[in-house]
Every structure is written in structure tokens, then in C-alpha cells.
Write an enzyme that holds these catalytic residues in place. Structure first.
Site, PDB file in Angstrom:
ATOM      1  N   THR A  50       3.126   7.419   7.080  1.00 52.30           N
ATOM      2  CA  THR A  50       3.326   6.190   6.316  1.00 52.30           C
ATOM      3  C   THR A  50       4.797   5.807   6.327  1.00 52.30           C
ATOM      4  O   THR A  50       5.667   6.620   6.626  1.00 52.30           O
ATOM      5  CB  THR A  50       2.896   6.352   4.853  1.00 52.30           C
ATOM      6  OG1 THR A  50       3.873   7.147   4.157  1.00 52.30           O
ATOM      7  CG2 THR A  50       1.539   6.999   4.747  1.00 52.30           C
ATOM      8  N   ASP A  51       5.080   4.577   5.963  1.00 49.39           N
ATOM      9  CA  ASP A  51       6.446   4.212   5.624  1.00 49.39           C
ATOM     10  C   ASP A  51       6.736   4.749   4.215  1.00 49.39           C
ATOM     11  O   ASP A  51       5.865   5.281   3.531  1.00 49.39           O
ATOM     12  CB  ASP A  51       6.627   2.692   5.689  1.00 49.39           C
ATOM     13  CG  ASP A  51       8.070   2.296   5.995  1.00 49.39           C
ATOM     14  OD1 ASP A  51       8.989   3.090   5.725  1.00 49.39           O
ATOM     15  OD2 ASP A  51       8.282   1.187   6.523  1.00 49.39           O
TER      16      ASP A  51
END
Length: 755
Positions: free
Chosen positions: A283-284
Site C-alpha cells: 500500500t501507499d
């Protein structure tokens, strides 16, 4: 003889394939054995990517990381580098945990690590994928010598709205060019063998469509049809996958009403099943947590959505760590999902060679020899020179004549802090060379006149906002009027004025969207005062995005776009200004006349009422032309180039044919120079509407003064294909146009038929 060579080649290929299969079997056996020893908690621990280190790119810093490492609850670490710091944490993982599984170490290596190259938008403006690959290779050399084995790059988001600050991190508006740059970056970072100590995992981001954020505002909503996705926004991500990118990062935005981080269609159906991606998805920064603010549910729910969607690693948010076991035990997430995610994390570590040697990337000797080495600094200067775009050069005011009296005016003449731009990671701005320092090194002290002319930022609120994030923007003791008066007095003593203006580095990049994208008012006032002196003015701009420069284009004699050029910005700009280097950069993002034209991009579609100045009810503005100030592909040179008419090897082709497109390019000016010859196509009639132009090829050629070269491109039916309304990759028989020229507007044209 030829048959013998073919047989040998086939044998070598077969042996390589067999070796690869054997390596895959060995890896799978190793990981299967290891996972049989792991508890569910330890498997979920591998999905945890906390932040420890020198800077924070989001709202929180992970807590208690050292204890979690010792318990086997950390798979990798974000933001820690240098051999000393990495060794300390790796020691904990391999000496103090039950299973001794090594850690990954990731960082934002975007346009260089310690040696900083031009911002990514500037690198794309070189139109030189081989050069871009070399910069990524150099960045990988430095990053791995600094303990890292994972770079959160390349960013390949298609961007058509210059208000969005993160246009600085990408390759611009075109999917075909973006795909070439994506592949070059992946090759540069990963090389051909990830187990070597100077290669690292690349991470393509932000998957997907992040560059289409509404209103050009960071983190904002994205909404588009799948046709637009497949034809215009997805190609660079797909190209990175096809180039073998090891990891993919999810985007912050939603897609069809579901945030990317929890979007199973995006991460599993498209990325894994349709495209065949087998690597790791991360994920970011806190993107899972942020799904709660999107309105997708509580922490447990968003953890469930993201795991089931196909996310393998949670960056900083620790949702998996907090709720993963409960989600599996409740049946909300099958254990097979966690097992698959854990396996992909372990596979990445295996391919890096970390199980053989956890300290493969902890090497003080490499650190001392690789960081900012002489060849990397030379590469930084080369990339900076080739990234610069000459936007205007009336009356050949450039290149400058050092025998004349020249005044350098502006807050960025002596500046170092802003030269390396946003997302410069571990770069040290104090080691960047300013324009003034480069001038003094080249010509000696006292050769040129100088005046500051204006503060970089006058507005106190904006200055505070930038300084809160290390902007280091000071306000001069003199008033703005005094600074301008001093600049005018200095200019009056000169034959030529060079004004060096633009953005502060923090005015572009993440969380740096702007609703107005011109020069700040105080800088514009300085230019207006200098204009009144009647002196020729060269405007040198430093910035991270296309700017609105209509007044400047009308009133300046020359304009040189230098972006944020990196560690060697000063020497590179100096060489271009004085003609030791001839600018050859071309824009990869359209410059609008004003912000009201945004979004504006070359590969748009026709309307049912195309522009017609003589008809009221056609597509146009009342107050500004439809055309951009500077189009995609635009860039001048100190010399000039002429193009012959296009020659096609055939006027009609079948799906089995290859088409040769040939044009002769001549250097018709007074300097040696480089030209990027661009080829576009247009599908005149389709089952769905098609763009007015689409880039399909380019070649960068060097021509001596007076020299001509024949440039040839090969096209096949693949270059005429698109995704139709059923999302099938097809070509359709009919009429096409082929265009070749110096930019997307100035082209020669030929007709083509696909039978």
C-alpha cells in the site's frame, strides 16, 4: 552456418529456461519449508511495513518497532538507510527472532538517491530512455550501497492537470512515452539479477489512475470509464509489469467507487489475472487506514477489504497487525489469502538473496566508493543538460556571449536549497551547485553583475506553509520595492539580463497542488520592472510543473525551462546558457495559456463541432485560443531543423505487413544539435471515437551543422490497435494518418490504409 547459430541460440535459451525453472523450484521448496514453521501471527508480521528513520511522509511514525522486529512482527522497514542503521535493525531480525527472517529496507528513491538527477518530469523531457535507465542504475548503485534493497519508484501516473503537484514525479501526459520511461526505470533499478548487491526491487506506482485526481488536488477522487482506463491511463503500469517490475504500490484514490487499496477488480482481476503480475503489492502510506475516511467501514472492515483485494504489505498503518488474526479466525479472510501474501513477501526477499546473506546490502566499502562518485556527478550534469527545454529564443539572444556585460538577477541565482527539487530523498542540497557558484568556477569571481531582485516567496502565509516543511525561505531585510529598484539599477548597467525565477521546491510534489500555476506575483512584478529597462531578458525558470507563461512568452526575449535540475544544476545551466551545450529537451506535458484551459493535452478527441473561428457554435473559448502556449513535444534548439515530406513503404498494409516510415531531417542552422523526431498516428474512423493524434515512435538524432539524416520508423498492426468497447485489443481496417515532426503540432502528414 546460420542454421548452426540458430541451433546454438536455441540451446542456450533452453538451458536458461531450465535453469530458471530449477531456481523457481528451489525457491518454492525453501519458502514452503519456512512457512510450515511459521505461526499465523508471524505470517501476518511479514505483511507489516513500519517506518523508522529520518523523515516521515505521512501523518504518523510507527511506534515500538524494535520490539515488534524482535517478535517477528515486521516484514520490512521504510525510511531507514545507511549501513550502520540498517545493520542494527537487520541484526535484530536475524539474531533475535525465532525464525531469523531478514527484513526488507525500502525508501523513496525517485530521481536519484544521494546524487540527485533532474525531477522525473525533467528526465522524461530528455526523450532518452537509455539515459533515464542509466540514472536509475546509478540511483540503485547508491541506494544499495546505503543499505536499501527496495525503491518506491517509478511513478508512472499519466497526468494532464498541471495543478496536481505530483506531475513532477512522472513522465507527463502520454501513455506511449510513459510506457517507455516506465520500462527504462524498471530495467535500471532491477538489472537482470536481483540477487546482485547493486540491484533492488522497483515499485511501480500509484496503481492506478492517480494522475487523474479531480481538480488537480492531491488524494482526491478519480472517476473514469474503463475505456479511458485501458486506452489512456493503464498502459504505463502494464508496461512496467511486462518489464518485470517486482512490486506494485496501490494508489490513494478510488476507482469505480472503491478505493484502490481495497479494490479486488483492480488488484486481483486486472493486475494478477489479466496481466499476470506475480510480485508483491504494497500500500501507499497508511492507505488502508484512509479507507475509513473514504467511508468503507471501520478498521476491521478495511483490513478485510484490502487483504481480500490482494494487498500483501501494509505500509505504516499496521491494520493487518492489529486485526489480521481476528479476520482469519472469524472467516472474513481465508488463511490462504494470508499465506499467499506472506509467500510473495518471502519470495521478494529470496530473490534479493537475503536468505543467503541478510547483510548483502550492508557494505561500508561500497558506501564509500559509490555515493556521489565522479561518474555519477557527470551523469547528473548530462541528464540535467538534456532535460532542459528552450521555450523561446527571439533574435538568438541565446547562447550568451561571455564578452558582454551580463546581469544575473533573481532569488534562485545563488540558491542551493531548491535545486534538487521535491522527493529528493537522501540528497543533500548543500552539495548542489548553484548557478552563481558555477559561474564563478568557470569565469572567476566578479565577472558578472548580480541582484536578488525579489524574495522567492513574499506571501507570509505561503512562506510559513513551505517553511513548516523545511522550505528554508527567508525574507530579505530590504523591502520588495527596494529589491526591485536594486535589480533595475543593476540591469541598466548590463547588456543582457538573465532572470532566474520559479517555484520553491515545496510548491510541487506530494501535497503541493496549486490552483494558480503562474510565477508568483512578486516575481512577475520584478520581470515587469526589468522589461521597462529595454534590455534583452533571458528568463531561466526552475519548477516542478508546467506553468502559465503567457505574459512571459510575449515579453521575454528567451525562456529556458530547467525544471529542478539536481545536484549539478548550476554547471548544467551555465553550459547551456553559454552554448557549450545545445538544449535538446522536449516537453512531455502541455503548457496551458492559462489555468482555465486545464485539463489540456495533445491526444484529445474531436468533438462533433470542431473548432471553427468563423462559426459561433463550435468548441472554443471566448477569451483565449484552444491551442496551448507550448504543445506536447515542443522544444527549440540553438540551431534549426528542416523536415522532408514523409515517405511510406506502402500506402496500404495488411495485418501481416511492416510499414516503413521515412523522413529526411536536416540541420539548417549554425550549430551542431540534437533533434527528437516524433511519429504520431490517427485512426480516422473507429467503432469508438479515437484521439486526434497518438505518439507511436520517436528517435533522438545528432546532426552537425549542415548535415542531413534519413530517419526511418517501422510500424506494425500492433501500433494501430486499441481497446474497443468490449475492452478487446483490436485493430480495425480503414483509413489512418501518419504524422512526423518536431512536436505534436508541427508535423508532416501522409495517408495510410489498413486492409
Amino acid at each position: 552456418m546460420f542454421r548452426k547459430l540458430l541451433a546454438i541460440a536455441a540451446l542456450v535459451t533452453g538451458l536458461q529456461a531450465n535453469a530458471q525453472v530449477a531456481q523457481e523450484v528451489k525457491m518454492n521448496q525453501f519458502i514452503t519449508t519456512l512457512m510450515q514453521k511459521m505461526t499465523l501471527e508471524e505470517k501476518i508480521g511479514q505483511l507489516n511495513l513500519p517506518s523508522v528513520g529520518f523523515d516521515v511522509t505521512g501523518p504518523l511514525l510507527s511506534q515500538g518497532v524494535e520490539e515488534k522486529i524482535k517478535k517477528g512482527l515486521v516484514g520490512g522497514v521504510f525510511n531507514t538507510y545507511t549501513p550502520v542503521a540498517v545493520r542494527k535493525l537487520q541484526d535484530m531480525a536475524v539474531k533475535e527472532t525465532r525464525l531469523k527472517i531478514p527484513l526488507l529496507f525500502g525508501y523513496d528513491v525517485i530521481h536519484g538517491h544521494r546524487t540527485i538527477f533532474p525531477i522525473s518530469l525533467g528526465l522524461a523531457a530528455t526523450w532518452d530512455p537509455a539515459l533515464v535507465e542509466r540514472t536509475a542504475r546509478a540511483a540503485a548503485d547508491e541506494a544499495t550501497a546505503d543499505g536499501l534493497n527496495w525503491a518506491f519508484s517509478p511513478m508512472v501516473d499519466i497526468a494532464r492537470d498541471p495543478r496536481w503537484g505530483r506531475v513532477s514525479e512522472g513522465a507527463g501526459e502520454d501513455p506511449w512515452l510513459g510506457a517507455q520511461m516506465a520500462k527504462a526505470m524498471v530495467r535500471g533499478y532491477q538489472g537482470t539479477d536481483l540477487s546482485k548487491d547493486n540491484t533492488l526491487l522497483a515499485c511501480v506506482k500509484h496503481f492506478a489512475l492517480y494522475g487523474a485526481a479531480e481538480a488537480g488536488r492531491d488524494y482526491n477522487t478519480v472517476d473514469m470509464s474503463r475505456l479511458k482506463m485501458y486506452n489512456e491511463y493503464l498502459p504505463p503500469y502494464k508496461a512496467a509489469v511486462e518489464a518485470g517490475v517486482a512490486t506494485v504500490m496501490t494508489a490513494f484514490n478510488e476507482i469505480e467507487g472503491v478505493p484502490a487499496t481495497g479494490n479486488k477488480w483492480l488488484l486481483t482481476d486486472l493486475l494478477r489475472k489479466q496481466w499476470g503480475f506475480k510480485g508483491m503489492i504494497v500500500t501507499d502510506y497508511t492507505a488502508i487506514n484512509e479507507m475509513m475516511a473514504h467511508g468503507m467501514g471501520d478498521a476491521k472492515k478495511v483490513g478485510e477489504l484490502s487483504l481480500n483485494a490482494g494487498v500483501d504489505m501494509d505500509m505504516v498503518g499496521e491494520i493487518f497487525l492489529q486485526h489480521g488474526i481476528g479476520l482469519v479466525k472469524s472467516g472474513k479472510v481465508p488463511q490462504s489469502i494470508v499465506d499467499a501474501a506472506c509467500r510473495r513477501v518471502l519470495e521478494a526477499k529470496y530473490k534479493l538473496g537475503l536468505f543467503d546473506d541478510p547483510y548483502r546490502y550492508v557494505n561500508e566499502t561500497r558506501n564509500s566508493t559509490q555515493i556521489m562518485s565522479a561518474e555519477k556527478l557527470l551523469l547528473s550534469k548530462e541528464a540535467a543538460i538534456k532535460s532542459m527545454v528552450l521555450l523561446k529564443n527571439a533574435n538568438q539572444v541565446l547562447p550568451l556571449n561571455a564578452a558582454k556585460k551580463i546581469a544575473f538577477i533573481g532569488p534562485l541565482v545563488k540558491d542551493q536549497r531548491n535545486l534538487i527539487g521535491s522527493w529528493s530523498g537522501a540528497g543533500d542540497w548543500k552539495k548542489a551547485i548553484s548557478i552563481w557558484s558555477a559561474l564563478e568556477q568557470k569565469f572567476g569571481a566578479g565577472k558578472f553583475l548580480y541582484a536578488k531582485g525579489a524574495n522567492l516567496v513574499d506571501d507570509p502565509a505561503l512562506r510559513k506553509r513551505l517553511n513548516d516543511h523545511d522550505g528554508q525561505i527567508a525574507s530579505d531585510e530590504k523591502t520588495p520595492d527596494q529589491l526591485i529598484a536594486e535589480a533595475v539599477q543593476t540591469a541598466q548597467q548590463a547588456d543582457v539580463v538573465v532572470a532566474v525565477l520559479g517555484e520553491a521546491f515545496g510548491m510541487s510534489g506530494e501535497a503541493a497542488s496549486r490552483s494558480m500555476i503562474g510565477l508568483l506575483d512578486n516575481q512577475l512584478e520584478l520581470l515587469k520592472a526589468l522589461k521597462k529597462t529595454g534590455k534583452p531578458i533571458v528568463l531561466v525558470i526552475m519548477n516542478g510543473r508546467p506553468l502559465t507563461l503567457s505574459w512571459e512568452d510575449q515579453n521575454m526575449d528567451a525562456i529556458l525551462e530547467t525544471w529542478f535540475a539536481g545536484t549539478q544544476a548550476g554547471p548544467a545551466i551555465t553550459e547551456v546558457l553559454f552554448g557549450e551545450a545545445n538544449p535538446s529537451g522536449k516537453l512531455t506535458m502541455t503548457f496551458p495559456r492559462n489555468v482555465g484551459q486545464v485539463p489540456i493535452y495533445y491526444n484529445a478527441k474531436n468533438t462533433g463541432r470542431p473548432f471553427d473561428e468563423n462559426q459561433k457554435y463550435t468548441t472554443k473559448y471566448l477569451d483565449v485560443p484552444n491551442t496551448p502556449l507550448y504543445p506536447f513535444g515542443f522544444g527549440l534548439s540553438y540551431t534549426s531543423f528542416g523536415y522532408s515530406d514523409i515517405k511510406l513503404s506502402k500506402s496500404s498494409i495488411t495485418a501481416a505487413d511492416k510499414l516503413q516510415v521515412t523522413v529526411t531531417v536536416s540541420n539548417t542552422g549554425n550549430y551542431d544539435g540534437e533533434e527528437t523526431v516524433q511519429l504520431y498516428i490517427r485512426d480516422m474512423v473507429g467503432s469508438i471515437t479515437r484521439p486526434v493524434k497518438e505518439l507511436r515512435r520517436f528517435q533522438k538524432i545528432a546532426l552537425k551543422k549542415g548535415e542531413s539524416k534519413e530517419v526511418s520508423f517501422t510500424l506494425t498492426v500492433e501500433d494501430l490497435k486499441f481497446y474497443n468497447k468490449d475492452l478487446k485489443w483490436v485493430s480495425e481496417p480503414g483509413d489512418f494518418r501518419v504524422f512526423v515532426g518536431t512536436n505534436s503540432q508541427e508535423v508532416k502528414e501522409a495517408a495510410l490504409t489498413l486492409k
